[in-house]
Design a protein around this motif. Sequence first.
Motif, PDB file in Angstrom:
ATOM      1  N   GLY A   1       0.788  -1.222   0.000  1.00  0.00           N
ATOM      2  CA  GLY A   1       0.000   0.000   0.000  1.00  0.00           C
ATOM      3  C   GLY A   1       0.822   1.276   0.000  1.00  0.00           C
ATOM      4  O   GLY A   1       0.486   2.237  -0.705  1.00  0.00           O
ATOM      5  N   ALA A   2       1.882   1.302   0.770  1.00  0.00           N
ATOM      6  CA  ALA A   2       2.684   2.519   0.883  1.00  0.00           C
ATOM      7  C   ALA A   2       3.439   2.827  -0.395  1.00  0.00           C
ATOM      8  O   ALA A   2       3.811   3.974  -0.641  1.00  0.00           O
ATOM      9  N   VAL A   3       3.656   1.810  -1.239  1.00  0.00           N
ATOM     10  CA  VAL A   3       4.431   1.984  -2.461  1.00  0.00           C
ATOM     11  C   VAL A   3       3.530   2.025  -3.690  1.00  0.00           C
ATOM     12  O   VAL A   3       3.647   2.916  -4.539  1.00  0.00           O
ATOM     13  N   GLU A   4       2.609   1.064  -3.777  1.00  0.00           N
ATOM     14  CA  GLU A   4       1.768   0.925  -4.965  1.00  0.00           C
ATOM     15  C   GLU A   4       0.472   1.715  -4.895  1.00  0.00           C
ATOM     16  O   GLU A   4      -0.138   2.020  -5.927  1.00  0.00           O
ATOM     17  N   GLY A   5       0.023   2.027  -3.680  1.00  0.00           N
ATOM     18  CA  GLY A   5      -1.311   2.560  -3.480  1.00  0.00           C
ATOM     19  C   GLY A   5      -2.189   1.498  -2.849  1.00  0.00           C
ATOM     20  O   GLY A   5      -1.858   0.306  -2.831  1.00  0.00           O
ATOM     21  N   HIS A   6      -3.322   1.929  -2.324  1.00  0.00           N
ATOM     22  CA  HIS A   6      -4.218   1.020  -1.617  1.00  0.00           C
ATOM     23  C   HIS A   6      -5.358   0.546  -2.513  1.00  0.00           C
ATOM     24  O   HIS A   6      -5.632   1.131  -3.564  1.00  0.00           O
ATOM     25  N   LEU A   7      -6.037  -0.489  -2.057  1.00  0.00           N
ATOM     26  CA  LEU A   7      -7.210  -0.988  -2.756  1.00  0.00           C
ATOM     27  C   LEU A   7      -8.325   0.047  -2.723  1.00  0.00           C
ATOM     28  O   LEU A   7      -8.330   0.940  -1.866  1.00  0.00           O
ATOM     29  N   PRO A   8      -9.284  -0.057  -3.646  1.00  0.00           N
ATOM     30  CA  PRO A   8     -10.394   0.907  -3.663  1.00  0.00           C
ATOM     31  C   PRO A   8     -11.140   0.945  -2.337  1.00  0.00           C
ATOM     32  O   PRO A   8     -11.111  -0.001  -1.537  1.00  0.00           O
ATOM     33  N   ILE A   9     -11.835   2.054  -2.127  1.00  0.00           N
ATOM     34  CA  ILE A   9     -12.567   2.272  -0.879  1.00  0.00           C
ATOM     35  C   ILE A   9     -13.854   1.455  -0.894  1.00  0.00           C
ATOM     36  O   ILE A   9     -14.566   1.402  -1.896  1.00  0.00           O
ATOM     37  N   LEU A  10     -14.154   0.833   0.240  1.00  0.00           N
ATOM     38  CA  LEU A  10     -15.363   0.021   0.381  1.00  0.00           C
ATOM     39  C   LEU A  10     -16.537   0.884   0.831  1.00  0.00           C
ATOM     40  O   LEU A  10     -16.368   1.861   1.567  1.00  0.00           O
ATOM     41  N   GLU A  11     -17.733   0.479   0.425  1.00  0.00           N
ATOM     42  CA  GLU A  11     -18.936   1.100   0.978  1.00  0.00           C
ATOM     43  C   GLU A  11     -19.015   0.846   2.475  1.00  0.00           C
ATOM     44  O   GLU A  11     -19.469   1.694   3.246  1.00  0.00           O
ATOM     45  N   GLU A  12     -18.567  -0.323   2.908  1.00  0.00           N
ATOM     46  CA  GLU A  12     -18.574  -0.653   4.329  1.00  0.00           C
ATOM     47  C   GLU A  12     -17.703   0.308   5.128  1.00  0.00           C
ATOM     48  O   GLU A  12     -18.003   0.644   6.278  1.00  0.00           O
ATOM     49  N   GLU A  13     -16.621   0.765   4.512  1.00  0.00           N
ATOM     50  CA  GLU A  13     -15.742   1.707   5.205  1.00  0.00           C
ATOM     51  C   GLU A  13     -16.424   3.063   5.368  1.00  0.00           C
ATOM     52  O   GLU A  13     -16.210   3.756   6.382  1.00  0.00           O
ATOM     53  N   PHE A  14     -17.218   3.467   4.374  1.00  0.00           N
ATOM     54  CA  PHE A  14     -17.990   4.696   4.551  1.00  0.00           C
ATOM     55  C   PHE A  14     -18.910   4.580   5.755  1.00  0.00           C
ATOM     56  O   PHE A  14     -19.039   5.497   6.570  1.00  0.00           O
ATOM     57  N   ALA A  15     -19.563   3.432   5.882  1.00  0.00           N
ATOM     58  CA  ALA A  15     -20.522   3.237   6.966  1.00  0.00           C
ATOM     59  C   ALA A  15     -19.837   3.175   8.328  1.00  0.00           C
ATOM     60  O   ALA A  15     -20.473   3.441   9.361  1.00  0.00           O
ATOM     61  N   ALA A  16     -18.554   2.831   8.337  1.00  0.00           N
ATOM     62  CA  ALA A  16     -17.837   2.695   9.614  1.00  0.00           C
ATOM     63  C   ALA A  16     -17.376   4.028  10.178  1.00  0.00           C
ATOM     64  O   ALA A  16     -16.911   4.090  11.337  1.00  0.00           O
ATOM     65  N   ILE A  17     -17.503   5.102   9.407  1.00  0.00           N
ATOM     66  CA  ILE A  17     -16.926   6.386   9.804  1.00  0.00           C
ATOM     67  C   ILE A  17     -17.639   6.988  11.015  1.00  0.00           C
ATOM     68  O   ILE A  17     -17.000   7.474  11.968  1.00  0.00           O
ATOM     69  N   ASP A  18     -18.963   7.012  11.020  1.00  0.00           N
ATOM     70  CA  ASP A  18     -19.699   7.720  12.072  1.00  0.00           C
ATOM     71  C   ASP A  18     -19.349   7.250  13.481  1.00  0.00           C
ATOM     72  O   ASP A  18     -19.091   8.093  14.372  1.00  0.00           O
ATOM     73  N   PRO A  19     -19.332   5.935  13.775  1.00  0.00           N
ATOM     74  CA  PRO A  19     -18.964   5.512  15.140  1.00  0.00           C
ATOM     75  C   PRO A  19     -17.558   5.958  15.533  1.00  0.00           C
ATOM     76  O   PRO A  19     -17.314   6.288  16.711  1.00  0.00           O
ATOM     77  N   ILE A  20     -16.633   5.979  14.572  1.00  0.00           N
ATOM     78  CA  ILE A  20     -15.273   6.414  14.864  1.00  0.00           C
ATOM     79  C   ILE A  20     -15.265   7.895  15.242  1.00  0.00           C
ATOM     80  O   ILE A  20     -14.619   8.323  16.222  1.00  0.00           O
ATOM     81  N   LEU A  21     -15.991   8.700  14.479  1.00  0.00           N
ATOM     82  CA  LEU A  21     -16.029  10.135  14.759  1.00  0.00           C
ATOM     83  C   LEU A  21     -16.738  10.438  16.074  1.00  0.00           C
ATOM     84  O   LEU A  21     -16.312  11.317  16.842  1.00  0.00           O
ATOM     85  N   LEU A  22     -17.824   9.722  16.337  1.00  0.00           N
ATOM     86  CA  LEU A  22     -18.580   9.987  17.569  1.00  0.00           C
ATOM     87  C   LEU A  22     -17.764   9.699  18.815  1.00  0.00           C
ATOM     88  O   LEU A  22     -18.030  10.268  19.881  1.00  0.00           O
ATOM     89  N   ALA A  23     -16.786   8.822  18.674  1.00  0.00           N
ATOM     90  CA  ALA A  23     -15.950   8.484  19.824  1.00  0.00           C
ATOM     91  C   ALA A  23     -14.807   9.478  20.020  1.00  0.00           C
ATOM     92  O   ALA A  23     -14.049   9.353  20.989  1.00  0.00           O
ATOM     93  N   ASP A  24     -14.681  10.444  19.147  1.00  0.00           N
ATOM     94  CA  ASP A  24     -13.565  11.383  19.225  1.00  0.00           C
ATOM     95  C   ASP A  24     -14.044  12.728  19.758  1.00  0.00           C
ATOM     96  O   ASP A  24     -14.903  13.391  19.155  1.00  0.00           O
TER      97      ASP A  24
END
Length: 660
Positions: free
Chosen positions: A103-126
């Motif tokens: 990932g650090a050299v080639e780039g990362h895999l495409p973004i998942l829809e599941e990762e979008f959905a995971a954002i809110d709980p992470i932010l609410l905890a900050d």
Amino acid sequence: MSLLETPATHAVSAAPSHPLDRLTAAEVSATRAVLGPTLTPTTRFAYLGLLEPPKAAVLAFRPGDAVERTVRVLLLDTATGEGRDVRVSLSENRIVSDRTVEGAVEGHLPILEEEFAAIDPILLADERWTAALAARGLEPADVVTVPLSAGHYDDIPATDPGAARVLRVFAFAQPDPSALPWAHPVDGVVAYVDLSAGKVLHVLDHQRFTVPQQSGNWDAAPHAQAERTDLKPISITQPEGPSFSVEGDVISWQGWKVRVGFDAREGLTLHQLSVADFTGPDPSVQRDVVYRASIAEMVVPYADPSPVRFWQNYFDTGEYLFGRFVNSLALGCDCLGEIRYFDAVLADEHGRPRTVQNAICLHEEDYGVLWKHSDMFNGMDETRRQRRLVISFFTTIGNYDYGFYWHLYLDGTIELEAKATGVVFTAAYPEEGLEFSTEIAPGLAAPFHQHLFSARLDVMVDGLANAVEEVEAVRVPRGEGNPYGNAFARRATRLTSEAMAQREADGASGRVWHVLNTERTNALGQPTGYALHPQHQPLLLADDTSTVHDRATFATKHLWVTRYDSEERYPAGDFVNQNPGGAGLPRFVAGDRDLDGQDLVLWHTFGLTHFPRPEDWPVMPVDRTGFTLRPVGFFDRNPALGVPGTPAAPAAAGGGCCSA
């Protein structure tokens, strides 16, 4: 047991009849079954698509031959962020290759829809994030978050900019569930989120703007308009049915033959596009034009250099896979007339088949006058109507909706039209104004931006021996041979190498690019060919030293030409998400291969430079861009002479003479 020897127990139920047949739901399931022993509870399918055989193998294929099927799968471990690039043979029911993506050299895999959905709980905890909202008088429940690709910059603290999978997050207020959030940007604050670690790396609370309050709902005040009652119906009827026919994935229409495909990354793909030899001795002969055509990448760079927005540039194909967001089209809304739909079979993020009904729309439509002449000497008075075959799909990526329409015409012309609509991305517009944005509603800004697409055109004009010439109009100085100064000429320059074939359009000279066959001529002794006509719009406007320039180098030229290589599929590289730059076309052309009389691929950059208008709010009318391929010496004369005349309508109905 090695991963490369993993056995499979799931067989494909329906064997494909051609190497380019679209993947079926059974094949998606079979792929997952082969991979089963290597999957964990945190493994997700970021991409699954047909790995097309090399061109030579497809061209050598004959009905009844065995069909080899290989699927490429990108697997993401959401617990670690580690990506795998796997190739699965469905013909042999085994994994043939499996490697870890750096990932650090080639780039990362495409973004998942599941990762979008995971954002809110992470932010609410900050606490930093919730405090930034509270300082603006907002509760998290009244805010929607918009996670976006982070790009590759060194401003992300406490981590290697390329090592972690990172999203940047904006907020938009949504005072009630029916409100359009894009009307209410919570500007001046952005969060950086490490997806794999499940934590907020940083909250940049740079500036506090007033959240714009005017509604953005198109059917509510102040935008709602009285419904027009004086639009009379337009009926499109074909009482004898359409003129096209479909057999499997192959469409036949007025001498054209084309195979359709669909890919989660590229969306609609066209294959083995050929046209009848209308002006030759045998009109039943099909002549090759394009082996494969697709929109292989697009980037949307924004112009706002502010600390919270300088990084905004989205590769909707490589980072988000715009094909997986394909719309299910509706008759009477998206397409009119006698319609034939094709479904799209994709894989969800658990590797299970997902079918999108009516993903591809096929229809034909009238397109005005094809040719016409009224002659004063021989009494000729003829008109023929043009029509075109339309193969299209629509995809929605966040706030924007994009339609891609491939048009085939009766005179041998091929056209791609891209339509951009939806809702512009918004920001706050302070009283003192902004240099790089337009105020589109009270206190609401839309930053300047571009939509730049890359069409990958694997050409095959009358065969594999092709060359490209740059053709343009040139002035001829007044003097000997041009005594009255009225002459002008045509200059043709053969682009013989990959370094030479990195070109920009020039509207002042009418510059076009001819793809010529180096081994075949028409009846006049001229090489047969097709010309690529660009629209002469701006290229990437970001500075040459910018990160987006390094990552979207394809968008710095209107034309690149490369020698065919089955592994060279994407102009910004295979792994675009957080790629540091230099991948794709810059790497492809590094060897400066010979292009004269070779198997060639054209990469054409086209697009829109968008300075938003108040008329683009709250929903943007369609804006159009694209390009055209026109025969030039491919036929011996007008190939549309055989199009029949249309009986004239009665004069009272507004008719006229369409044929003598």
